[in-house]
Motif scaffolding. Structure first.
Motif, PDB file in Angstrom:
ATOM      1  N   LYS A 286      47.025  40.185  32.148  1.00  0.00           N
ATOM      2  CA  LYS A 286      47.152  39.642  33.505  1.00  0.00           C
ATOM      3  C   LYS A 286      45.906  38.869  33.927  1.00  0.00           C
ATOM      4  N   GLY A 287      44.989  38.674  33.002  1.00  0.00           N
ATOM      5  CA  GLY A 287      43.768  37.958  33.327  1.00  0.00           C
ATOM      6  C   GLY A 287      42.680  38.874  33.852  1.00  0.00           C
ATOM      7  N   LEU A 288      41.813  38.349  34.680  1.00  0.00           N
ATOM      8  CA  LEU A 288      40.641  39.075  35.161  1.00  0.00           C
ATOM      9  C   LEU A 288      41.028  40.377  35.862  1.00  0.00           C
ATOM     10  N   PRO A 289      40.426  41.505  35.463  1.00  0.00           N
ATOM     11  CA  PRO A 289      40.769  42.790  36.090  1.00  0.00           C
ATOM     12  C   PRO A 289      40.113  42.956  37.455  1.00  0.00           C
ATOM     13  N   LYS A 290      40.735  43.754  38.287  1.00  0.00           N
ATOM     14  CA  LYS A 290      40.196  44.099  39.600  1.00  0.00           C
ATOM     15  C   LYS A 290      39.335  45.348  39.444  1.00  0.00           C
ATOM     16  N   ILE A 291      38.072  45.262  39.846  1.00  0.00           N
ATOM     17  CA  ILE A 291      37.165  46.402  39.714  1.00  0.00           C
ATOM     18  C   ILE A 291      36.885  47.030  41.073  1.00  0.00           C
ATOM     19  N   HIS A 292      36.476  46.237  42.044  1.00  0.00           N
ATOM     20  CA  HIS A 292      36.234  46.738  43.396  1.00  0.00           C
ATOM     21  C   HIS A 292      37.059  45.956  44.404  1.00  0.00           C
ATOM     22  N   GLU A 293      37.565  46.661  45.397  1.00  0.00           N
ATOM     23  CA  GLU A 293      38.385  46.046  46.439  1.00  0.00           C
ATOM     24  C   GLU A 293      37.497  45.608  47.600  1.00  0.00           C
ATOM     25  N   HIS A 294      37.780  44.407  48.130  1.00  0.00           N
ATOM     26  CA  HIS A 294      37.051  43.935  49.298  1.00  0.00           C
ATOM     27  C   HIS A 294      38.010  43.534  50.416  1.00  0.00           C
ATOM     28  N   GLN A 295      38.794  42.515  50.197  1.00  0.00           N
ATOM     29  CA  GLN A 295      39.701  42.049  51.243  1.00  0.00           C
ATOM     30  C   GLN A 295      41.151  41.977  50.771  1.00  0.00           C
ATOM     31  N   GLY A 296      41.452  42.708  49.737  1.00  0.00           N
ATOM     32  CA  GLY A 296      42.826  42.734  49.260  1.00  0.00           C
ATOM     33  C   GLY A 296      43.266  41.490  48.533  1.00  0.00           C
TER      34      GLY A 296
END
Length: 213
Positions: free
Chosen positions: A145-155
């Motif tokens: 899916k491409g670049l992974p999400k590590i930390h959430e900021h603004q959804g």
């Protein structure tokens, strides 16, 4: 032509000698020094998992310094303002066009400041979002899916954008992901092991891509 050959020779020597990574110390007031354990941890991970022999000491370089040509990969991060003066722009441009690679990882809040500086760097080029099929997402670990999400900021969804020169990716901008936070030592953000592994695997992909393309 002579200057270009000298720059290429310096870069070549940096590959042959002990390979070292660097962090960019930029002007403007942004905290370029954030995530101090991130790149050292990434180096250890790459040495352990993808067979690199990177120097464990991370250099700090300024964008206008000729010393940037010693480093095949330069990491840039922070939360705030970024300003490149004319000397910075010319030196960074020469570095990238001569074979260097700049990875800018937005630690949240850098993007609006950075965009205006990248226009100065390459007025005729635009950041292009990399598709999930790009080798940088598959060269070591697979990220379908491409670049992974590590930390959430603004959804917002994570994005990896690049600047290309003659078909070569010379600059990677990762944002709404916060890879550097994931590279930091476990006690810094208390991320679960699986989240840190995703971040470090993606970092290893970037390093392997840099050294094999």
């Amino acid at each position: 032509m002579k200057r270009t050959l000298i720059l290429i020779a310096v870069l070549f020597l940096s590959y042959v000698q002990a390979q070292q990574l660097a962090v960019l110390k930029y002007n403007g007031g942004g905290d370029w020094y954030s995530n101090p354990t991130a790149v050292p941890n990434l180096i250890t991970y790459c040495n352990d998992h993808i067979g690199t022999q990177l120097n464990k000491e991370v250099a700090v370089v300024e964008p206008s310094s000729v010393s940037i040509f010693q480093y095949p990969y330069i990491h840039m991060t922070g939360h705030g303002n970024v300003v490149f003066n004319e000397a910075d722009i010319q030196n960074l441009k020469n570095y990238l066009l001569s074979g260097g690679f700049l990875h800018i990882d937005d630690n949240y809040g850098m993007e609006p400041y950075l965009n205006k500086e990248l226009v100065k760097l390459f007025p005729q080029k635009e950041l292009v979002e990399l598709p999930a099929s790009h080798p940088i997402f598959n060269v070591y670990a697979k990220f379908p899916k491409g670049l992974p999400k590590i930390h959430e900021h603004q959804g917002q969804r994570p994005q990896a954008k690049g600047l290309f020169h003659e078909g070569r990716l010379v600059l990677l901008f990762t944002f709404e992901s916060d890879l550097g936070d994931g590279w930091e030592s476990p006690e810094v953000h208390n991320d679960p092991p699986e989240v840190r592994k995703k971040a470090l695997d993606m970092g290893a992909n970037i390093i392997k891509y840099v050294f094999t393309n």
